[in-house]
Design a protein around this motif. Structure first.
Motif, PDB file in Angstrom:
ATOM      1  N   LEU A  47       0.830  -1.211   0.000  1.00 33.09           N
ATOM      2  CA  LEU A  47       0.000   0.000   0.000  1.00 33.09           C
ATOM      3  C   LEU A  47       0.862   1.259   0.000  1.00 33.09           C
ATOM      4  N   ASP A  48       1.910   1.252   0.805  1.00 29.47           N
ATOM      5  CA  ASP A  48       2.783   2.420   0.861  1.00 29.47           C
ATOM      6  C   ASP A  48       3.565   2.601  -0.437  1.00 29.47           C
ATOM      7  N   THR A  49       3.971   1.501  -1.041  1.00 30.01           N
ATOM      8  CA  THR A  49       4.660   1.585  -2.331  1.00 30.01           C
ATOM      9  C   THR A  49       3.740   2.169  -3.395  1.00 30.01           C
ATOM     10  N   LEU A  50       2.495   1.715  -3.419  1.00 25.62           N
ATOM     11  CA  LEU A  50       1.530   2.232  -4.388  1.00 25.62           C
ATOM     12  C   LEU A  50       1.280   3.716  -4.161  1.00 25.62           C
ATOM     13  N   ARG A  51       1.151   4.110  -2.907  1.00 27.01           N
ATOM     14  CA  ARG A  51       0.943   5.528  -2.582  1.00 27.01           C
ATOM     15  C   ARG A  51       2.106   6.380  -3.113  1.00 27.01           C
ATOM     16  N   LYS A  52       3.328   5.930  -2.913  1.00 27.85           N
ATOM     17  CA  LYS A  52       4.501   6.673  -3.375  1.00 27.85           C
ATOM     18  C   LYS A  52       4.562   6.711  -4.906  1.00 27.85           C
ATOM     19  N   GLN A  53       4.180   5.615  -5.532  1.00 28.94           N
ATOM     20  CA  GLN A  53       4.195   5.567  -7.000  1.00 28.94           C
ATOM     21  C   GLN A  53       3.180   6.534  -7.597  1.00 28.94           C
ATOM     22  N   ILE A  54       2.010   6.588  -6.992  1.00 26.66           N
ATOM     23  CA  ILE A  54       0.990   7.527  -7.463  1.00 26.66           C
ATOM     24  C   ILE A  54       1.487   8.962  -7.318  1.00 26.66           C
ATOM     25  N   TRP A  55       2.099   9.273  -6.201  1.00 31.63           N
ATOM     26  CA  TRP A  55       2.625  10.623  -5.966  1.00 31.63           C
ATOM     27  C   TRP A  55       3.693  10.973  -6.994  1.00 31.63           C
ATOM     28  N   ALA A  56       4.582  10.027  -7.259  1.00 33.47           N
ATOM     29  CA  ALA A  56       5.648  10.278  -8.229  1.00 33.47           C
ATOM     30  C   ALA A  56       5.083  10.519  -9.620  1.00 33.47           C
ATOM     31  N   ARG A  57       3.997   9.824  -9.947  1.00 39.24           N
ATOM     32  CA  ARG A  57       3.408   9.953 -11.273  1.00 39.24           C
ATOM     33  C   ARG A  57       2.708  11.295 -11.465  1.00 39.24           C
ATOM     34  N   HIS A 156      -4.195  16.595   3.639  1.00 36.44           N
ATOM     35  CA  HIS A 156      -4.227  15.339   4.380  1.00 36.44           C
ATOM     36  C   HIS A 156      -2.812  14.856   4.636  1.00 36.44           C
ATOM     37  N   VAL A 157      -2.650  14.118   5.720  1.00 36.97           N
ATOM     38  CA  VAL A 157      -1.322  13.664   6.127  1.00 36.97           C
ATOM     39  C   VAL A 157      -0.659  12.788   5.064  1.00 36.97           C
ATOM     40  N   TRP A 158      -1.435  12.036   4.274  1.00 36.62           N
ATOM     41  CA  TRP A 158      -0.821  11.160   3.272  1.00 36.62           C
ATOM     42  C   TRP A 158      -0.004  11.967   2.278  1.00 36.62           C
ATOM     43  N   ALA A 159      -0.495  13.146   1.891  1.00 38.47           N
ATOM     44  CA  ALA A 159       0.201  13.965   0.900  1.00 38.47           C
ATOM     45  C   ALA A 159       1.500  14.527   1.476  1.00 38.47           C
ATOM     46  N   VAL A 160       1.445  15.000   2.711  1.00 37.75           N
ATOM     47  CA  VAL A 160       2.653  15.520   3.353  1.00 37.75           C
ATOM     48  C   VAL A 160       3.681  14.404   3.505  1.00 37.75           C
ATOM     49  N   ALA A 161       3.221  13.202   3.851  1.00 40.80           N
ATOM     50  CA  ALA A 161       4.133  12.069   3.984  1.00 40.80           C
ATOM     51  C   ALA A 161       4.836  11.779   2.658  1.00 40.80           C
ATOM     52  N   CYS A 162       4.082  11.793   1.576  1.00 45.87           N
ATOM     53  CA  CYS A 162       4.675  11.540   0.262  1.00 45.87           C
ATOM     54  C   CYS A 162       5.742  12.577  -0.072  1.00 45.87           C
ATOM     55  N   ARG A 202     -10.417  13.287  -6.309  1.00 49.89           N
ATOM     56  CA  ARG A 202     -10.226  11.865  -6.619  1.00 49.89           C
ATOM     57  C   ARG A 202      -8.857  11.385  -6.129  1.00 49.89           C
ATOM     58  N   LEU A 203      -7.821  12.189  -6.389  1.00 50.64           N
ATOM     59  CA  LEU A 203      -6.475  11.829  -5.940  1.00 50.64           C
ATOM     60  C   LEU A 203      -6.416  11.798  -4.413  1.00 50.64           C
ATOM     61  N   ASN A 204      -7.027  12.776  -3.777  1.00 55.68           N
ATOM     62  CA  ASN A 204      -7.009  12.831  -2.324  1.00 55.68           C
ATOM     63  C   ASN A 204      -7.731  11.635  -1.709  1.00 55.68           C
ATOM     64  N   ASP A 205      -8.851  11.254  -2.295  1.00 51.41           N
ATOM     65  CA  ASP A 205      -9.591  10.083  -1.793  1.00 51.41           C
ATOM     66  C   ASP A 205      -8.744   8.818  -1.911  1.00 51.41           C
ATOM     67  N   ALA A 206      -8.036   8.680  -3.030  1.00 49.86           N
ATOM     68  CA  ALA A 206      -7.200   7.495  -3.235  1.00 49.86           C
ATOM     69  C   ALA A 206      -6.055   7.467  -2.230  1.00 49.86           C
ATOM     70  N   GLY A 207      -5.393   8.612  -2.049  1.00 46.58           N
ATOM     71  CA  GLY A 207      -4.283   8.675  -1.105  1.00 46.58           C
ATOM     72  C   GLY A 207      -4.726   8.395   0.317  1.00 46.58           C
ATOM     73  N   LYS A 208      -5.862   8.966   0.724  1.00 50.17           N
ATOM     74  CA  LYS A 208      -6.394   8.748   2.072  1.00 50.17           C
ATOM     75  C   LYS A 208      -6.741   7.269   2.279  1.00 50.17           C
ATOM     76  N   ALA A 209      -7.340   6.662   1.264  1.00 52.18           N
ATOM     77  CA  ALA A 209      -7.733   5.258   1.390  1.00 52.18           C
ATOM     78  C   ALA A 209      -6.507   4.360   1.581  1.00 52.18           C
ATOM     79  N   LEU A 210      -5.441   4.624   0.832  1.00 54.11           N
ATOM     80  CA  LEU A 210      -4.223   3.822   0.958  1.00 54.11           C
ATOM     81  C   LEU A 210      -3.589   4.017   2.334  1.00 54.11           C
ATOM     82  N   TRP A 211      -3.535   5.268   2.782  1.00 54.85           N
ATOM     83  CA  TRP A 211      -2.951   5.575   4.087  1.00 54.85           C
ATOM     84  C   TRP A 211      -3.733   4.908   5.218  1.00 54.85           C
ATOM     85  N   GLU A 212      -5.049   5.034   5.178  1.00 57.45           N
ATOM     86  CA  GLU A 212      -5.882   4.531   6.261  1.00 57.45           C
ATOM     87  C   GLU A 212      -5.970   3.006   6.270  1.00 57.45           C
TER      88      GLU A 212
END
Length: 253
Positions: A47-57, A156-162, A202-212
């Motif tokens: 999940l964390d790898t996917l979150r980072k990949q989405i952010w990089a993209r 959201h915290v997921w974005a700051v983490a990325c 949409r991006l925020n919902d996806a990131g939050k879902a992966l983080w949570e």
């Protein structure tokens, strides 16, 4: 009573052991708990790898911002001094890297809310190992050399983490260049440019879902590990049966 545990005498002792079928059932039950823990660890990593990949993209170099503009970086305090051994865990860099252990410090101090780590909070060590960690344990006290990262309103915290994760290698290089026993970064380093995309709903919902979801798996592993450690001595001593143990884990397996 003193026992002679020399090899000769030890081999003559008789022990009462559970039936082999019972032993196998205990091994199977505890093995299932361990397998669930391992599976959750793999899930968190994915999940964390996917979150980072989405952010990089979605991140663009030409859309830069600063970490300090998206979050508060609240330093912890010197809370290990005169620790009482009771109360909440004091989160040091050791706890960020290795979890709770025999050397973990506990203190029952009242500290400012911004220096309390709660499940789902983002903690970042700014000296030594330079890591960013999602806290998933019970409420704890943030010690010095660690920032509690509090996103500004609307972020959201997921974005700051990325964003932080993309800067960690650079931060480690900065820390390595310090002529001190333990390298560190300065607050000014948080003002350096970092890629920051336009975050749609949409991006925020996806990131939050992966983080949570990752957080939920980490919290579940705490329950699984505690359950395993509680059941093992009870099963080995015969204080509870395997059937009783199976009923107690129905909610976690």
């Amino acid at each position: 009573m003193n026992l002679d545990l020399s090899q000769k005498n030890f081999l003559s002792y008789e022990f009462e052991l559970p039936e082999l079928s019972s032993q196998s059932a205990v091994v199977q039950l505890l093995g299932d708990l361990d397998d669930k823990v391992v599976g959750n660890r793999g899930l968190v990593a994915s999940l964390d790898t996917l979150r980072k990949q989405i952010w990089a993209r979605v991140s663009r170099v030409d859309a830069e911002s600063t970490l300090s503009s998206h979050a508060q970086f609240v330093n912890g305090g010197a809370y290990t001094k005169d620790a009482t051994g009771k109360g909440r865990v004091v989160v040091r860099i050791a706890e960020l890297n290795n979890g709770i252990g025999s050397s973990t410090v506990y203190n029952d101090l009242d500290v400012p809310d911004k220096q309390v780590a709660r499940a789902g909070d983002l903690l970042m060590s700014w000296s030594g190992s330079l890591t960013a960690v999602r806290w998933y344990r019970d409420d704890a006290i943030v010690n010095q050399h660690i920032f509690k990262v509090i996103p500004n309103g609307g972020t959201h915290v997921w974005a700051v983490a990325c964003a932080i994760e993309t800067k960690l290698d650079q931060f480690r290089e900065i820390a390595a260049g310090k002529a001190t026993t333990m390298g560190h970064i300065k607050r000014a380093d948080l003002d350096a440019p970092v890629a920051w995309p336009e975050i749609s709903d949409r991006l925020n919902d996806a990131g939050k879902a992966l983080w949570e979801r990752a957080l939920a798996a980490e919290k579940e592993n705490q329950i699984l590990a505690a359950t395993r450690d509680e059941l093992l001595p009870l099963l080995m001593s015969g204080k509870i049966t395997v059937k009783d143990a199976e009923k107690s884990v129905e909610g976690v397996l």
